[in-house]
Each structure stands twice: as C-alpha cells, then as structure tokens.
Write a protein that holds these residues in place. Structure first.
Motif, PDB file in Angstrom:
ATOM      1  N   GLY A   1       0.848  -1.190   0.000  1.00 16.29           N
ATOM      2  CA  GLY A   1       0.000   0.000   0.000  1.00 16.29           C
ATOM      3  C   GLY A   1       0.878   1.233   0.000  1.00 16.29           C
ATOM      4  O   GLY A   1       1.854   1.306   0.751  1.00 16.29           O
ATOM      5  N   GLY A   2       0.511   2.174  -0.848  1.00 17.08           N
ATOM      6  CA  GLY A   2       1.331   3.385  -0.957  1.00 17.08           C
ATOM      7  C   GLY A   2       0.650   4.589  -0.348  1.00 17.08           C
ATOM      8  O   GLY A   2       0.765   5.699  -0.858  1.00 17.08           O
ATOM      9  N   GLY A   3      -0.067   4.383   0.757  1.00 12.94           N
ATOM     10  CA  GLY A   3      -0.745   5.495   1.429  1.00 12.94           C
ATOM     11  C   GLY A   3      -0.015   5.902   2.694  1.00 12.94           C
ATOM     12  O   GLY A   3       1.114   5.465   2.959  1.00 12.94           O
TER      13      GLY A   3
ATOM     14  N   MET B   1      10.674  -2.403   1.920  1.00  7.84           N
ATOM     15  CA  MET B   1      10.121  -2.254   0.566  1.00  7.84           C
ATOM     16  C   MET B   1       8.646  -1.877   0.680  1.00  7.84           C
ATOM     17  O   MET B   1       7.882  -2.537   1.374  1.00  7.84           O
ATOM     18  N   MET B   2       8.267  -0.780   0.000  1.00  7.10           N
ATOM     19  CA  MET B   2       6.853  -0.387  -0.070  1.00  7.10           C
ATOM     20  C   MET B   2       6.365  -0.664  -1.480  1.00  7.10           C
ATOM     21  O   MET B   2       7.046  -0.312  -2.446  1.00  7.10           O
ATOM     22  N   VAL B   3       5.173  -1.243  -1.572  1.00  4.91           N
ATOM     23  CA  VAL B   3       4.606  -1.551  -2.881  1.00  4.91           C
ATOM     24  C   VAL B   3       3.275  -0.823  -3.001  1.00  4.91           C
ATOM     25  O   VAL B   3       2.406  -0.978  -2.141  1.00  4.91           O
ATOM     26  N   GLY B   4       3.110  -0.010  -4.039  1.00  2.00           N
ATOM     27  CA  GLY B   4       1.882   0.776  -4.171  1.00  2.00           C
ATOM     28  C   GLY B   4       1.288   0.687  -5.566  1.00  2.00           C
ATOM     29  O   GLY B   4       2.004   0.822  -6.559  1.00  2.00           O
ATOM     30  N   ARG B   5      -0.016   0.477  -5.609  1.00  2.00           N
ATOM     31  CA  ARG B   5      -0.711   0.364  -6.903  1.00  2.00           C
ATOM     32  C   ARG B   5      -0.639   1.675  -7.684  1.00  2.00           C
ATOM     33  O   ARG B   5      -0.543   1.690  -8.898  1.00  2.00           O
TER      34      ARG B   5
ATOM     35  N   THR C   1       1.093   5.215  -8.952  1.00  2.00           N
ATOM     36  CA  THR C   1       2.482   5.504  -9.320  1.00  2.00           C
ATOM     37  C   THR C   1       3.082   6.593  -8.430  1.00  2.00           C
ATOM     38  O   THR C   1       4.296   6.738  -8.369  1.00  2.00           O
ATOM     39  N   TYR C   2       2.216   7.353  -7.739  1.00  2.00           N
ATOM     40  CA  TYR C   2       2.720   8.449  -6.904  1.00  2.00           C
ATOM     41  C   TYR C   2       3.302   7.923  -5.602  1.00  2.00           C
ATOM     42  O   TYR C   2       2.792   6.960  -5.037  1.00  2.00           O
ATOM     43  N   ILE C   3       4.327   8.602  -5.099  1.00  2.00           N
ATOM     44  CA  ILE C   3       4.772   8.292  -3.749  1.00  2.00           C
ATOM     45  C   ILE C   3       3.704   8.820  -2.788  1.00  2.00           C
ATOM     46  O   ILE C   3       2.907   9.687  -3.152  1.00  2.00           O
ATOM     47  N   PRO C   4       3.654   8.266  -1.560  1.00  2.00           N
ATOM     48  CA  PRO C   4       2.526   8.558  -0.667  1.00  2.00           C
ATOM     49  C   PRO C   4       2.219  10.054  -0.513  1.00  2.00           C
ATOM     50  O   PRO C   4       3.121  10.870  -0.344  1.00  2.00           O
ATOM     51  N   TYR C   5       0.922  10.360  -0.583  1.00  2.00           N
ATOM     52  CA  TYR C   5       0.475  11.751  -0.467  1.00  2.00           C
ATOM     53  C   TYR C   5      -0.768  11.815   0.403  1.00  2.00           C
ATOM     54  O   TYR C   5      -1.458  10.820   0.607  1.00  2.00           O
ATOM     55  N   ASN C   6      -1.040  13.033   0.898  1.00  2.00           N
ATOM     56  CA  ASN C   6      -2.244  13.275   1.698  1.00  2.00           C
ATOM     57  C   ASN C   6      -3.458  13.316   0.788  1.00  2.00           C
ATOM     58  O   ASN C   6      -3.489  14.104  -0.164  1.00  2.00           O
TER      59      ASN C   6
ATOM     60  N   LEU D   1       3.229  -5.715   6.363  1.00  2.00           N
ATOM     61  CA  LEU D   1       2.140  -4.789   6.692  1.00  2.00           C
ATOM     62  C   LEU D   1       1.181  -4.736   5.509  1.00  2.00           C
ATOM     63  O   LEU D   1       1.607  -4.534   4.366  1.00  2.00           O
ATOM     64  N   ILE D   2      -0.100  -4.894   5.800  1.00  5.82           N
ATOM     65  CA  ILE D   2      -1.117  -4.713   4.758  1.00  5.82           C
ATOM     66  C   ILE D   2      -1.818  -3.385   5.046  1.00  5.82           C
ATOM     67  O   ILE D   2      -2.488  -3.234   6.073  1.00  5.82           O
ATOM     68  N   ALA D   3      -1.591  -2.427   4.176  1.00  9.13           N
ATOM     69  CA  ALA D   3      -2.185  -1.088   4.348  1.00  9.13           C
ATOM     70  C   ALA D   3      -2.752  -0.667   2.998  1.00  9.13           C
ATOM     71  O   ALA D   3      -2.325   0.312   2.392  1.00  9.13           O
ATOM     72  N   THR D   4      -3.704  -1.465   2.541  1.00  5.18           N
ATOM     73  CA  THR D   4      -4.236  -1.287   1.187  1.00  5.18           C
ATOM     74  C   THR D   4      -5.387  -0.284   1.130  1.00  5.18           C
ATOM     75  O   THR D   4      -5.952  -0.047   0.059  1.00  5.18           O
TER      76      THR D   4
END
Ligand code: FAD
Length: 391
Positions: free
Chosen positions: A10-12, A32-36, A38-43, A107-110
């Motif tokens: 999750g990329g949140g 390692m962070m995996v996010g669906r 393409t942006y790096i985490p944002y508010n 960690l699952i943070a989807t």
C-alpha cells in the motif's frame, strides 16, 4: 526471488507512517513499499478541498516526502505495482509485475476502494468518483468546463465536494438518501443547522433522494431519481462511501467481512503480519470493541504503532477516534464513538452563533463530540474527557 525484512503493501500514509516508525528503530533493515498508484505517498484530504479550490496544485505540494527522502532512508518504493496474492505459510507475496517477494514482517495497508453505484448509465462519461490524484484532476477538468454539477452523497466526501464546487461558482445540487445530512455523525438538529448553512451558500439540497440511473448518450446529461424526477447534469460527482480493500487476503485466514482484524498492536492473527489504516478492523482499547475507521489520523497512528511493533517494539494504539473536515468556512472536528446515537446532547456555544462543541451522551456517559471552529487545545481537552469517561 526478492527478499526484504519489511514488506509494506500500500502506498498510502498508513504504509508511510510505518516506514518512518521502522526507521526510528531499525536504521538498516531492508524496507520495501509496494503501491498500486504511481505516486509516492500523499495526503488525500486536500483532493476534495484545496486541490480543487486552488486549481494549480502539483502532486508534490501535498506528498509528505520527496524522492530524495526515500533514497536517504533507504526505503525502496515500487510504484505502479499491485500485490496480488499472499502465501502466509511461506511468507511470500506475489506482485502484478510477475515476481514474488519474501518478507520477515508484512504490513497490509491497502486502504479502501470507493463504492460505485451499480445503476443504468454508471459508465457514462462525466460520472466521477474521488480517491486519487487522477480522479481529482478529472473533477477539476470537469468543473472548469461546466456551470453546474450534481453531487451525490450526504457524508464526508459529498459534503466537501459540494462545498468546493459551490466556492468555485458552480450551481450545485446535492442529492442524498438520508433525511438529514451527515446522518452518521450529526444529530438531526445540528444537521438542520448545517443544511441551512449549505442553503445560505446557494447549494440545492435534495434529501431522501435515491439515484436510479444516469441518462445520456455516451456522456451523462441527467440524473434520474427513484422518485421519477430527473435532474439535468453537466457532470456528476459521487461520494457514496468506501469499502476496505481486502481483495489481497481473499481466501486466507485474514479474510473477513469488514476489513482485516487486528489486535491493538495492529498485528493480525498471523504472527508477523500487520494491518493498518482504512483496511484495519482494529481492537479499540478506549471503547473496548473492534472498529474500522476511514480517517487520516488513524491511518498515521496505526502505521506508527504497526511499524514500531514490526521492528521489535511493543506498542498499543490507544487513541480516541478523531477526524476533521472543512466545509465552506466551517472547520469540523469529530472525536469519539458515533456508533450509537446520543440520548442527550450538551451544547457549549450555539451553532447559529459561531464556534461550538456538542458533547454526545449515551446513558449518561460522554461518548463523542462534534467541535466546530474550536481551538486545538479545546479539542484535545474534549478527547481527554471522552477517554476519561470510558474508564
Ligand atoms: C477525497 C478524500 C478526502 C478525505 N478527507 C479527509 C479528511 O478531511 N479528514 C480525514 O481524517 N480523512 C480524510 N480522508 C480519508 C483519509 O485520506 C484516509 O483515511 C487515508 O488516506 C487512509 O490511508 P491508508 O494508507 O489506510 O489508505 P489509502 O490512502 O487508501 O492508501 C492505500 C494505498 O494502497 C494501494 N493499494 C491497494 N491495494 C493494493 C495492492 N493490492 N497492492 C499495492 N497497493 C495497493 C492503494 O492504491 C492506495 O494507494 C479523505 C479521503 C479522501 C479520498
């Protein structure tokens, strides 16, 4: 196969907060962070507020860290990659990129996915939802090309969108199923005051109205209501709720009807596997019940606690649930448990006169509070009162 000590899916901001917390305890362990996306985490909160209102924000204006920070912290962010399956026995996660990653701690943070109305015309152009930067860009583009909008949903996102579009000068009609706005958080009396504020700002309110279909030829031109009436619509923006993004754990022991269950340390029943943020059905030790919330503060707090525990700590998430929202000139803050409607409300200040706090009581016990335009220390104090009232 790739290996990492900490795998964050999750990329949140829940995921990012976990990464920050891990780095405070473990300077070297591979993260390692995996996010669906393409942006790096944002508010996300600005997406329905400042991003629409200002119109010229860049995504970089509301991300928490720039690319350099990830490099400095030695955190590998894999954007545009979806985790597709978890094998808990072998501690492996399969990725949409075709590879698998073996982890020591997971960690699952989807987060959550928007609920989409399943009615005729749902796929017409001009029918919008909001969760991501591209969604907000599409809404911004639509708002610039239109004079009016139909907003659907009388909760958080619907109210914020109606407020933002009206401030942009659009003719706004707000359609919602309930008989009063924000029925999950506001009493009918406070809601009526808010409805008056919306009407004063020129928003047309349509309570107890259900969308039956979107009409149009390729592009939406009208919203048909179950009552039989039709509203002309240049575009439609929907905020009708979200559901926890649990597809990844389908078929595993972690699957459940309302998110991924954890204890108050954010650890699931699978040792070494944690969940945080909108997807987590966590043990709320203040109100002594399992709870899932969809608020930024919880996402960050969960992530911080989960990250600390993944890196060997023993921390508990023990916050009073809290969230905020900005509607026109009003700053709302909500604290506590809104699951049970209050049988008594004590007002400190009057909604019609300006700043106020409404304390909600259930069977004589303070359970929640709605604060409007109050100072930070006052809101903190109310949270302390709520916590004390449960012990
Ligand atoms: C428009 C809007 C306004 C909001 N305003 C407020 C507000 O005013 N106040 C407030 O308190 N809260 C607000 N929120 C809620 C807040 O943003 C969320 O509670 C918070 O973003 C949750 O963080 P999260 O990390 O749990 O999930 P998310 O932010 O949803 O992040 C999860 C990420 O994981 C990705 N993902 C999902 N599945 C996978 C997978 N299988 N593999 C890889 N990646 C995956 C998703 O694409 C997403 O990028 C708002 C939300 C929205 C959308």
């Amino acid at each position: 196969m790739d290996r990492t000590k900490y795998l964050l899916i999750g990329g949140g901001l829940a995921s990012l907060s976990a990464a920050e917390s891990i780095r405070e305890r473990d300077a070297d362990g591979a993260v390692m962070m995996v996010g669906r996306e393409t942006y790096i985490p944002y508010n996300r909160p600005p997406l329905s507020k400042g991003y629409l209102l200002d119109g010229d924000w860049e995504p970089s204006d509301f991300r928490r860290h720039d690319d350099e920070w990830y490099e400095q912290q030695n955190i590998a962010f894999r954007g545009g990659v979806t985790a597709t399956a978890i094998d808990i026995e072998s501690s492996e996660v399969a990725m949409s990129s075709g590879d698998s990653v073996r982890y020591e701690r997971l960690l699952i943070a989807t987060g959550a996915d928007v609920i989409r109305l399943n009615v005729p015309g749902a796929d017409l152009e001009g029918v919008h939802y909001l969760r991501t930067i591209p969604d907000a860009d599409a809404l911004l583009g639509a708002s610039k090309a239109a004079e009016g909008v139909v907003v659907v949903g009388g909760g958080f996102v619907g109210l914020e969108l109606a407020s933002s579009f009206r401030q942009l000068g659009l003719d706004v009609t707000l359609v919602y199923m309930e008989d009063h706005l924000w029925s999950t958080l506001l009493t009918p009396q406070i809601s009526e005051w808010l409805a008056g504020h919306y009407r004063d700002q020129g928003v047309h309110l349509l309570p107890e109205s259900q969308v039956a279909a979107f009409r149009g030829d390729g592009r939406v031109g009208a919203v048909a209501l179950a009552s039989g009436s039709e509203l002309p619509a240049e575009f439609v923006a929907l905020g009708v709720g979200v559901r926890p993004a649990t597809q990844l754990v389908d078929g595993t022991v972690l699957a459940g009807p309302n998110g991924i269950a954890t204890n108050s340390r954010l650890e699931t029943e699978a040792p070494g596997v944690y969940a945080a943020g909108d997807v987590a059905l966590y043990e709320d030790v203040v109100f002594e019940k399992r709870r899932r919330v969809e608020y930024l503060g919880a996402a960050r707090g969960h992530g911080t606690v989960a990250g600390a525990n993944m890196a060997g700590g023993d921390e508990e998430y023990a916050e009073v649930p809290y969230c905020f929202s900005d509607l026109f000139d009003l700053e709302f803050e909500f604290a506590g448990d809104f699951d049970v409607a209050p049988d008594h409300v004590a007002l400190d200040g009057q909604p019609s006169d300006g700043p106020f706090i409404a304390r909600y009581f259930v069977a004589g016990r303070l359970t929640a509070a709605v604060c409007v335009d109050r100072e930070e220390d006052e809101v903190d104090a109310v949270q302390d009162e709520i916590r004390a009232a449960q012990s």
